[in-house]
Motif scaffolding. Structure first.
Motif, mmCIF file in Angstrom:
data_model
loop_
_atom_site.group_PDB
_atom_site.id
_atom_site.type_symbol
_atom_site.label_atom_id
_atom_site.label_comp_id
_atom_site.label_asym_id
_atom_site.label_seq_id
_atom_site.Cartn_x
_atom_site.Cartn_y
_atom_site.Cartn_z
ATOM 1 N N GLN A 206 12.120 10.360 54.596
ATOM 2 C CA GLN A 206 11.149 9.877 55.579
ATOM 3 C C GLN A 206 11.088 10.818 56.773
ATOM 4 O O GLN A 206 10.019 11.066 57.338
ATOM 5 N N SER A 210 7.839 12.814 58.090
ATOM 6 C CA SER A 210 7.441 12.746 59.494
ATOM 7 C C SER A 210 7.394 14.134 60.120
ATOM 8 O O SER A 210 6.522 14.424 60.945
ATOM 9 N N HIS A 237 8.971 6.560 67.172
ATOM 10 C CA HIS A 237 8.717 5.846 65.910
ATOM 11 C C HIS A 237 9.756 6.214 64.859
ATOM 12 O O HIS A 237 10.275 5.334 64.145
ATOM 13 N N GLN A 240 13.265 4.637 65.383
ATOM 14 C CA GLN A 240 13.376 3.203 65.127
ATOM 15 C C GLN A 240 13.454 2.868 63.637
ATOM 16 O O GLN A 240 13.712 1.718 63.281
ATOM 17 N N GLY A 241 13.268 3.858 62.791
ATOM 18 C CA GLY A 241 13.282 3.617 61.346
ATOM 19 C C GLY A 241 14.694 3.439 60.800
ATOM 20 O O GLY A 241 15.684 3.925 61.376
ATOM 21 N N ASN A 242 14.804 2.744 59.687
ATOM 22 C CA ASN A 242 16.104 2.501 59.057
ATOM 23 C C ASN A 242 16.778 3.802 58.633
ATOM 24 O O ASN A 242 18.002 3.913 58.694
ATOM 25 N N GLU A 243 15.970 4.774 58.199
ATOM 26 C CA GLU A 243 16.561 6.030 57.749
ATOM 27 C C GLU A 243 17.262 6.742 58.895
ATOM 28 O O GLU A 243 18.385 7.239 58.742
#
Length: 264
Positions: A206, A210, A237, A240-243
């Motif tokens: 991810q 991005s 953004h 804040q992602g789980n990855e």
């Protein structure tokens, strides 16, 4: 997946797309373009594919557009001619916008649209026997649909020379002008390819998707307050992602992140 002019191989999170029209140096026509478009669209949905490699069977990466196809297209109506060219443009866009990192494995000739394919990939590795060219002007044509990707790769100043002269560009010169990232002996091409693949597999998928979006957003932009805001919003953004949470925790805990596959 079964194709007439492509071979798709998938193993160890890597998909290799082989253009398989060796008798014509992997030149493409409408059928090849449509198959590439279908293949890239399919791969973009495959979460188990981390890296996409584009390669050519036989003696060449790709000689670009099939001249018989180009001649027929030129004799068609304006509307049909534009529709045909748009298929090529959209196929190149699909390659350039794949969420996975892409690598062009170039050997032999990469002329015209072949150079466009190499430029549309994120990374280009070339054998010392590779030769590149935007050869269109010598046929009375222009490198129109490949131009966004070639200019992105080599810059407008270098394009000013090679779009107009159609000179052949050696692998070493391709590296010097920014087209090829690595140049290696033919027998070492696949080992260098694997080296880069292994480096890519260490990154978060991810995060890489991005990062590709980030390059498109920032490239050629003037440093304005709006751009600063866009980049701030982008990293906010991503963070804040789980990855990202997993990757940071794994690093701090001296562990491997979840996306790295371990073998028994």
């Amino acid at each position: 997946m079964t194709y007439q002019f492509l071979q798709l191989e998938q193993a160890n999170q890597v998909a290799t797309v082989w253009i398989n029209r060796a008798e014509l140096h992997n030149a493409f026509n409408t059928a090849v373009i449509e198959e590439l478009q279908h293949c890239f669209t399919y791969l973009n949905t495959q979460n188990d594919v981390r890296v996409v490699v584009l390669a050519g069977r036989g003696k060449s990466f790709s000689a670009g557009a099939d001249l018989n196809w180009m001649k027929q297209a030129g004799q068609a109506s304006q509307q049909d001619n534009e529709a045909d060219a748009l298929k090529l443009a959209k196929m190149l866009q699909s390659l350039a916008c794949l969420r996975q990192p892409t690598i062009a494995r170039v050997h032999g000739i990469a002329f015209g649209g072949g150079m466009g394919l190499a430029s549309a990939c994120d990374i280009c590795i070339a054998s010392t026997d590779a030769k590149f060219s935007t050869s269109e002007v010598r046929l009375g044509l222009a490198p129109s649909t490949i131009s966004p990707y070639v200019i992105r790769a080599i810059g407008a100043r270098q394009a000013s020379r090679y779009f107009l002269t159609a000179e052949r560009i050696s692998a070493e010169q391709a590296k010097n002008i920014g087209l090829a990232h690595e140049v290696t002996l033919p027998e070492q091409l696949d080992s260098k390819l694997d080296e880069i693949i292994q480096a890519l597999l260490l990154g978060g998928p991810q995060a890489q998707a991005s990062s590709k979006q980030l390059i498109q957003m920032v490239d050629q932009q003037i440093l304005t307050e709006q751009l600063l805001l866009q980049t701030a919003q982008h990293i906010a953004h991503v963070r804040q992602g789980n990855e990202a949470k997993n990757g940071l925790s794994a690093f701090l805990d001296k562990q491997s992140p979840s996306w790295i596959k371990t073998t028994a």
